[in-house]
Design a protein around this motif. Sequence first.
Motif, PDB file in Angstrom:
ATOM      1  N   ALA A   1      51.579  25.621  23.214  1.00 56.34           N
ATOM      2  CA  ALA A   1      52.990  25.930  23.486  1.00 56.34           C
ATOM      3  C   ALA A   1      53.885  25.199  22.500  1.00 56.34           C
ATOM      4  O   ALA A   1      54.891  25.752  22.024  1.00 56.34           O
ATOM      5  N   GLY A   2      53.518  23.956  22.161  1.00 61.93           N
ATOM      6  CA  GLY A   2      54.309  23.157  21.216  1.00 61.93           C
ATOM      7  C   GLY A   2      54.397  23.837  19.854  1.00 61.93           C
ATOM      8  O   GLY A   2      55.472  23.902  19.240  1.00 61.93           O
ATOM      9  N   ARG A   3      53.263  24.372  19.391  1.00 61.19           N
ATOM     10  CA  ARG A   3      53.279  25.066  18.089  1.00 61.19           C
ATOM     11  C   ARG A   3      54.158  26.303  18.144  1.00 61.19           C
ATOM     12  O   ARG A   3      54.887  26.621  17.198  1.00 61.19           O
ATOM     13  N   LEU A   4      54.082  27.012  19.278  1.00 60.23           N
ATOM     14  CA  LEU A   4      54.901  28.217  19.438  1.00 60.23           C
ATOM     15  C   LEU A   4      56.389  27.843  19.447  1.00 60.23           C
ATOM     16  O   LEU A   4      57.201  28.455  18.738  1.00 60.23           O
ATOM     17  N   LEU A   5      56.732  26.807  20.220  1.00 60.84           N
ATOM     18  CA  LEU A   5      58.143  26.440  20.383  1.00 60.84           C
ATOM     19  C   LEU A   5      58.740  25.879  19.095  1.00 60.84           C
ATOM     20  O   LEU A   5      59.905  26.144  18.783  1.00 60.84           O
TER      21      LEU A   5
ATOM     22  N   GLY B   1      49.904  33.760  27.065  1.00 60.79           N
ATOM     23  CA  GLY B   1      49.095  34.733  27.770  1.00 60.79           C
ATOM     24  C   GLY B   1      48.014  34.291  28.723  1.00 60.79           C
ATOM     25  O   GLY B   1      47.722  35.005  29.682  1.00 60.79           O
ATOM     26  N   ALA B   2      47.361  33.152  28.511  1.00 62.45           N
ATOM     27  CA  ALA B   2      46.114  32.871  29.224  1.00 62.45           C
ATOM     28  C   ALA B   2      46.322  32.553  30.704  1.00 62.45           C
ATOM     29  O   ALA B   2      47.295  31.895  31.071  1.00 62.45           O
ATOM     30  N   THR B   3      45.406  33.013  31.529  1.00 62.75           N
ATOM     31  CA  THR B   3      45.471  32.750  32.973  1.00 62.75           C
ATOM     32  C   THR B   3      45.117  31.305  33.355  1.00 62.75           C
ATOM     33  O   THR B   3      45.858  30.682  34.111  1.00 62.75           O
ATOM     34  N   PRO B   4      44.005  30.738  32.849  1.00 60.39           N
ATOM     35  CA  PRO B   4      43.588  29.441  33.420  1.00 60.39           C
ATOM     36  C   PRO B   4      44.581  28.321  33.182  1.00 60.39           C
ATOM     37  O   PRO B   4      44.627  27.360  33.941  1.00 60.39           O
ATOM     38  N   SER B   5      45.404  28.441  32.131  1.00 65.54           N
ATOM     39  CA  SER B   5      46.381  27.389  31.839  1.00 65.54           C
ATOM     40  C   SER B   5      47.765  27.728  32.350  1.00 65.54           C
ATOM     41  O   SER B   5      48.708  26.974  32.143  1.00 65.54           O
ATOM     42  N   SER B   6      47.908  28.868  33.057  1.00 67.41           N
ATOM     43  CA  SER B   6      49.251  29.314  33.448  1.00 67.41           C
ATOM     44  C   SER B   6      49.917  28.329  34.406  1.00 67.41           C
ATOM     45  O   SER B   6      51.133  28.207  34.417  1.00 67.41           O
ATOM     46  N   ARG B   7      49.101  27.586  35.187  1.00 66.69           N
ATOM     47  CA  ARG B   7      49.704  26.600  36.083  1.00 66.69           C
ATOM     48  C   ARG B   7      50.414  25.487  35.317  1.00 66.69           C
ATOM     49  O   ARG B   7      51.273  24.808  35.861  1.00 66.69           O
ATOM     50  N   PHE B   8      50.051  25.307  34.052  1.00 68.77           N
ATOM     51  CA  PHE B   8      50.741  24.323  33.213  1.00 68.77           C
ATOM     52  C   PHE B   8      51.837  24.974  32.373  1.00 68.77           C
ATOM     53  O   PHE B   8      52.950  24.464  32.295  1.00 68.77           O
ATOM     54  N   THR B   9      51.512  26.093  31.735  1.00 70.64           N
ATOM     55  CA  THR B   9      52.490  26.704  30.822  1.00 70.64           C
ATOM     56  C   THR B   9      53.738  27.184  31.563  1.00 70.64           C
ATOM     57  O   THR B   9      54.820  27.212  30.988  1.00 70.64           O
ATOM     58  N   VAL B  10      53.594  27.543  32.836  1.00 69.93           N
ATOM     59  CA  VAL B  10      54.753  28.044  33.586  1.00 69.93           C
ATOM     60  C   VAL B  10      55.849  26.974  33.681  1.00 69.93           C
ATOM     61  O   VAL B  10      57.024  27.296  33.876  1.00 69.93           O
TER      62      VAL B  10
ATOM     63  N   GLU C   1      58.090  33.752  29.050  1.00 72.53           N
ATOM     64  CA  GLU C   1      57.302  34.843  29.638  1.00 72.53           C
ATOM     65  C   GLU C   1      55.820  34.500  29.681  1.00 72.53           C
ATOM     66  O   GLU C   1      55.277  33.896  28.765  1.00 72.53           O
ATOM     67  N   LEU C   2      55.162  34.911  30.782  1.00 74.82           N
ATOM     68  CA  LEU C   2      53.707  34.786  30.903  1.00 74.82           C
ATOM     69  C   LEU C   2      53.106  36.189  30.955  1.00 74.82           C
ATOM     70  O   LEU C   2      53.564  37.029  31.720  1.00 74.82           O
ATOM     71  N   ARG C   3      52.052  36.398  30.159  1.00 77.84           N
ATOM     72  CA  ARG C   3      51.417  37.724  30.095  1.00 77.84           C
ATOM     73  C   ARG C   3      50.053  37.756  30.788  1.00 77.84           C
ATOM     74  O   ARG C   3      49.222  38.627  30.501  1.00 77.84           O
TER      75      ARG C   3
END
Lengths: 374, 374
Positions: free
Chosen positions: A200-204, A223-232, A239-241
């Motif tokens: 996320a840091g690289r993206l931001l 996009g990824a599901t397993p890390s969505s609890r953190f990326t959210v 946006e989460l895909r």
Amino acid sequence: MTIKKRTLKDHLDTPMVLIDLDRLEKNIGRLAEWAKANGKNVRPHIKTHKVPEIADLQLKAGAVGITCAKIGEAEVMIEKSRADDIFIAYQIVGEEKIRRLLRLAGHPRLKRLSVGADSIEVAQPLSDAARRRGMKLPVIIKTDVGYPRTGVPSGKPTLELARKISRMPGLTIAGLYAYEGQVFEATTSADMRRLAAEGAGRLLSTVDLLRADGIPVETVSLGATPSSRFTVKIPGITELRCGTYIFNDQMQIRYGSAKEEDCALTILTMVISVPARDRAVIDAGSKTITSERSSEFGVFGLVPGRPDLCFTNATEEHGMIHVTSPRRRPKVGDRLEIIPNHVCPVMNLHDEVVAVRDGRVEAVWAVAARGKIR
Amino acid sequence: MTIKKRTLKDHLDTPMVLIDLDRLEKNIGRLAEWAKANGKNVRPHIKTHKVPEIADLQLKAGAVGITCAKIGEAEVMIEKSRADDIFIAYQIVGEEKIRRLLRLAGHPRLKRLSVGADSIEVAQPLSDAARRRGMKLPVIIKTDVGYPRTGVPSGKPTLELARKISRMPGLTIAGLYAYEGQVFEATTSADMRRLAAEGAGRLLSTVDLLRADGIPVETVSLGATPSSRFTVKIPGITELRCGTYIFNDQMQIRYGSAKEEDCALTILTMVISVPARDRAVIDAGSKTITSERSSEFGVFGLVPGRPDLCFTNATEEHGMIHVTSPRRRPKVGDRLEIIPNHVCPVMNLHDEVVAVRDGRVEAVWAVAARGKIR
């Protein structure tokens, strides 16, 4: 066989893909709540289910639109679901596909169609074709934040590409997206949090570069599901895909993002042969459950509540179950439910699936976008 | 897109499964000749192709009938191909399936339907249902000759099962069949010859046991493709059920039973991204080519004529090609043809395939028995 509503699950023919509706709704609700609480949009990837009725459940729960991989999937979804804002997270290359993409973009029911691009070679023909039709196609640039698949490298290379695309008459830049697949290398939850934050840091920081250059970046999507609890929870991500969250699977259990009771998709199978003390054979092999096995345990799926049964091998029409407790050895005709290792390619094998609640069939869903590889 | 006849292969949209008709006909002819020269029957397993038109080519070349794994496949073949002698090499378990099996057995165009069995638990309900309808169903007993999947162990256990089945009023014993999958453990041609001979030996000595007991054994059937060049010459074997020989694949090349120029099925793909010096990404991933990779080399398929390109990774819609010669690095829009590692599950992913001769489309075939898992 036509499957009748209200049929008892235990009377269904096998092998059959079952969707547990209570669990499905819970999975949809969980991500929707997280996203709402953190001010994020959800744009689920329909590659996981390919079922218009499930897309509608996601939209009803607040999804802003859907993500597809292929034009053929989007064509099905615009006809059969309520989706009216579709992002094709893929590089559309070749005259035939660009023609279909622009035809789709003009669909009367569609409010917005956006598409991925990660190079001039992909963007230029899109711009040329859109311009000839007097259109402005929203492009979301795919940037590579650490998972070696597609995507222009994050940072300066993305900025350079964005500058060029921003000057193309047929396109507008609608944002950046990335797939942080490196989170699948995590061995602990802390590890996954770190890998997700790094991606996320690289993206931001790339988003900052573009904005400093005067390029507006609306969508910032992971996009990824397993890390969505953190990326959210990461500020700046809009946006989460996620796709797999809808069903979960053995892989998600392994990555700590789901428990057995969160797995909404199972395969109902039947034992057809018990030729040895330690082996039972079921009627589901790689043509029913794929040949993807757990990288950690080597098994093709879990048998919930039966740790004594190990799904150790699969050929096309046979699943080999290693029996570790001969006293509980299954018999010919016994039914076993399997949680597959990875659900997404499983759905791509099946023409229809059965939605079940309280042990009875509530609906039979056509996997309408199955096999839409073009 | 409707694919027009005479379209140039290079104008086809991607990804697309191509069948090279010259090679297909050569593969069919080769096995037919071997079998004729050695007095063997060919009863090809249609699981590999699932296309009625291809079954008809096999029958035209002298196949005595076809083999199917599932009733659903047989139902398609009886309606859409010329097959009128079908063997379902599978244990049919459960009321619903037995009803369908017996309905199929009564199909007016069908001369003979036979079915596998490897236990009393499988045979008894078949006999009961057939007897109630006044039918005699031919059963071919599945015997295990060294590959741990299904099958009653060869030798005395098979004799005991045969004695019981021979007393069942709804069934007749039509023979024995085995799948000698252990040949896939061979590392040399001599090794494969030895493993094939051992498997056939177990099958033939079991046949002797049954015949000595007064049980007639008409069909003595083996299945694997890579060892067929050896098994075709073994006296006493009456039938080959090979499937993969029709297309061949990377696995068959590895096992010495085919060369690159014998591979009749390829996947036409397009490069959609070249994000790094050593990586090109194609539009065919595990939803197009499966996730089966070579156990020896780890690759998902071969790029004929391009040993500098290694298909090292695949996710659902992306194939990652490792580029070893940057000067020959593919460009976005380039087309690559891939020979998959294992063709059988590939066909099960596709709704239609394109038959090609001299670089042009000659026919578009529906994979009519695709997804018939029940």
